[in-house]
Write an enzyme that holds these catalytic residues in place. Structure first.
Site, PDB file in Angstrom:
ATOM      1  N   SER A   1       0.816  -1.223   0.000  1.00  0.00           N
ATOM      2  CA  SER A   1       0.000   0.000   0.000  1.00  0.00           C
ATOM      3  C   SER A   1       0.849   1.271   0.000  1.00  0.00           C
ATOM      4  O   SER A   1       2.009   1.268   0.407  1.00  0.00           O
ATOM      5  CB  SER A   1      -0.973   0.084   1.182  1.00  0.00           C
ATOM      6  OG  SER A   1      -1.872  -0.997   1.161  1.00  0.00           O
TER       7      SER A   1
ATOM      8  N   GLU B   1      -3.886   1.752  -2.723  1.00  0.00           N
ATOM      9  CA  GLU B   1      -3.419   3.078  -3.146  1.00  0.00           C
ATOM     10  C   GLU B   1      -4.507   4.104  -2.838  1.00  0.00           C
ATOM     11  O   GLU B   1      -5.540   4.146  -3.515  1.00  0.00           O
ATOM     12  CB  GLU B   1      -3.082   3.086  -4.637  1.00  0.00           C
ATOM     13  CG  GLU B   1      -1.724   2.545  -4.978  1.00  0.00           C
ATOM     14  CD  GLU B   1      -1.584   1.036  -4.753  1.00  0.00           C
ATOM     15  OE1 GLU B   1      -0.471   0.578  -4.474  1.00  0.00           O
ATOM     16  OE2 GLU B   1      -2.594   0.318  -4.856  1.00  0.00           O
TER      17      GLU B   1
ATOM     18  N   SER C   1      -2.117  -4.416  -2.855  1.00  0.00           N
ATOM     19  CA  SER C   1      -1.635  -3.093  -2.462  1.00  0.00           C
ATOM     20  C   SER C   1      -2.780  -2.092  -2.479  1.00  0.00           C
ATOM     21  O   SER C   1      -3.542  -2.024  -3.445  1.00  0.00           O
ATOM     22  CB  SER C   1      -0.525  -2.640  -3.419  1.00  0.00           C
ATOM     23  OG  SER C   1       0.005  -1.398  -3.033  1.00  0.00           O
TER      24      SER C   1
END
Length: 353
Positions: free
Chosen positions: A231, A271, A269
């Site tokens: 992230s 974002e 991840s």
């Protein structure tokens, strides 16, 4: 001693001018503070961004958020997107400490409003997170209320980058990640405006890492096949008079900066991008029925798109190059990018002498 940043190694990503510090705090009024918890068991902390010296609850700023990949646990985005306003500082910490930091930020706002005689019965704290469990014993939830208050008290313009605050335990492109920042100047006939970025970088795979278009990650370690599961939080501040709708458009372009470093925004991840403009104030106690604001001509917004992309790219590189080698609580070792740059052909001015 001044930290060496990516420009100290001769890396120039674009030709747009920067602010005097090349940090998000080049936007007037913006401050950043950290509280770092660095022990054998804990590599974590909290980073606080203060949008203005005045009470942000009574003097709100137009704001927006953009979630590129929603594998995250941030708090406060829902109201930002609905009302288009920021009314508290923004906190960055680790995944399992979001609730504790949220509670501390509520207490901070309650105390501040009470001291100023401001009625407060509801508030929208903004807390963002990345998972630092590779290096930090995250289940012990080390960040407490006093750490949040300490980070706020330490807030300044020229703040430290790298493995500090919320970035203490972060891993970025397989290397030691953390907090990084950069800024760009936007020239318009009406004047000079600043756009700044701050990142908590904990994303990306090492084999994908690019520097000046060159695949340096594979040269650092060709056998690293870790998935992208970390992230990144991107905070954007500007004194450009942008509406909340325009801010969301500008925020989307920070993903270009991530892509220029080789990130493909992996499944694991998250974002998350949040941005605000200090050019217009939304007074909470306004009595008039119509509020007047200045707004950027949409035909000129490409300048902000460029600034957001380049500043985000440089902010991540600053996080990587200012972070020092860190040993996690289970013995995992993550090295800073600066250790590899000389062998890859980039040397700082001092090393070249």
């Amino acid at each position: 001693m001044r930290q060496k940043r990516i420009r100290d190694y001769g890396v120039l990503l674009d030709t747009l001018p920067t602010g005097p510090l090349n940090k998000i705090t080049d936007v007037p009024g913006v401050l950043v503070g950290h509280c770092t918890i660095d022990t054998p068991q804990h590599k974590t902390g909290v980073t606080m961004l203060l949008p203005r010296p005045e009470n942000p609850f009574t003097h709100q700023y137009p704001a927006a958020s953009f979630v590129l990949n929603g594998f995250g646990k941030s708090i406060g985005l829902l109201q930002i997107d609905e009302l288009g306003a920021l009314e508290t500082p923004i906190a960055l910490t680790n995944t399992l400490n979001v609730g504790l930091v949220h509670d501390a930020l509520v207490e901070y706002m309650v105390q501040r409003c009470q001291s100023e005689g401001v009625p407060l019965t509801s508030v929208n704290p903004v807390v963002c997170e990345c998972n630092d469990s590779t290096l930090n014993n995250i289940c012990q939830r080390a960040v407490q209320s006093e750490h949040v208050f300490s980070a706020i008290a330490s807030a300044s313009r020229d703040f430290e980058e790298g493995a500090v605050g919320g970035g203490c335990g972060m891993v970025c492109h397989g290397l030691k990640g953390g907090i990084g920042s950069a800024s760009r100047i936007i020239e318009l006939p009406e004047g000079r405006f600043t756009l700044g970025i701050l990142v908590q970088a904990n994303h990306g795979r090492l084999p994908d890492l690019l520097l000046e278009g060159k695949p340096i990650g594979a040269r650092i370690d060709s056998q690293n096949f870790e998935p992208d599961k970390g992230s990144i939080i991107v905070l954007l501040a500007t004194d450009l008079p942008a509406s909340d709708r325009q801010l969301k458009r500008i925020l989307k372009r920070t993903s270009v900066g991530l892509a220029r470093l080789g990130s493909f925004i992996g499944h694991g991840s998250g974002e998350v991008m949040i941005g605000f403009s200090t050019a217009n104030t939304i007074p909470r106690d306004a009595q008039q029925g119509i509020l007047t604001q200045c707004v950027l001509n949409e035909e000129k917004i490409d300048l902000a798109f460029q600034a957001a992309a380049y500043a985000c790219q440089e902010a991540v590189l600053n996080a990587l190059v200012t972070s020092k080698t860190t040993v996690g609580y289970q013995g995992d070792i993550r090295k800073g990018l600066a250790e590899f740059l000389p062998g890859l052909g980039w040397s700082s001015e001092q090393e070249a002498l």
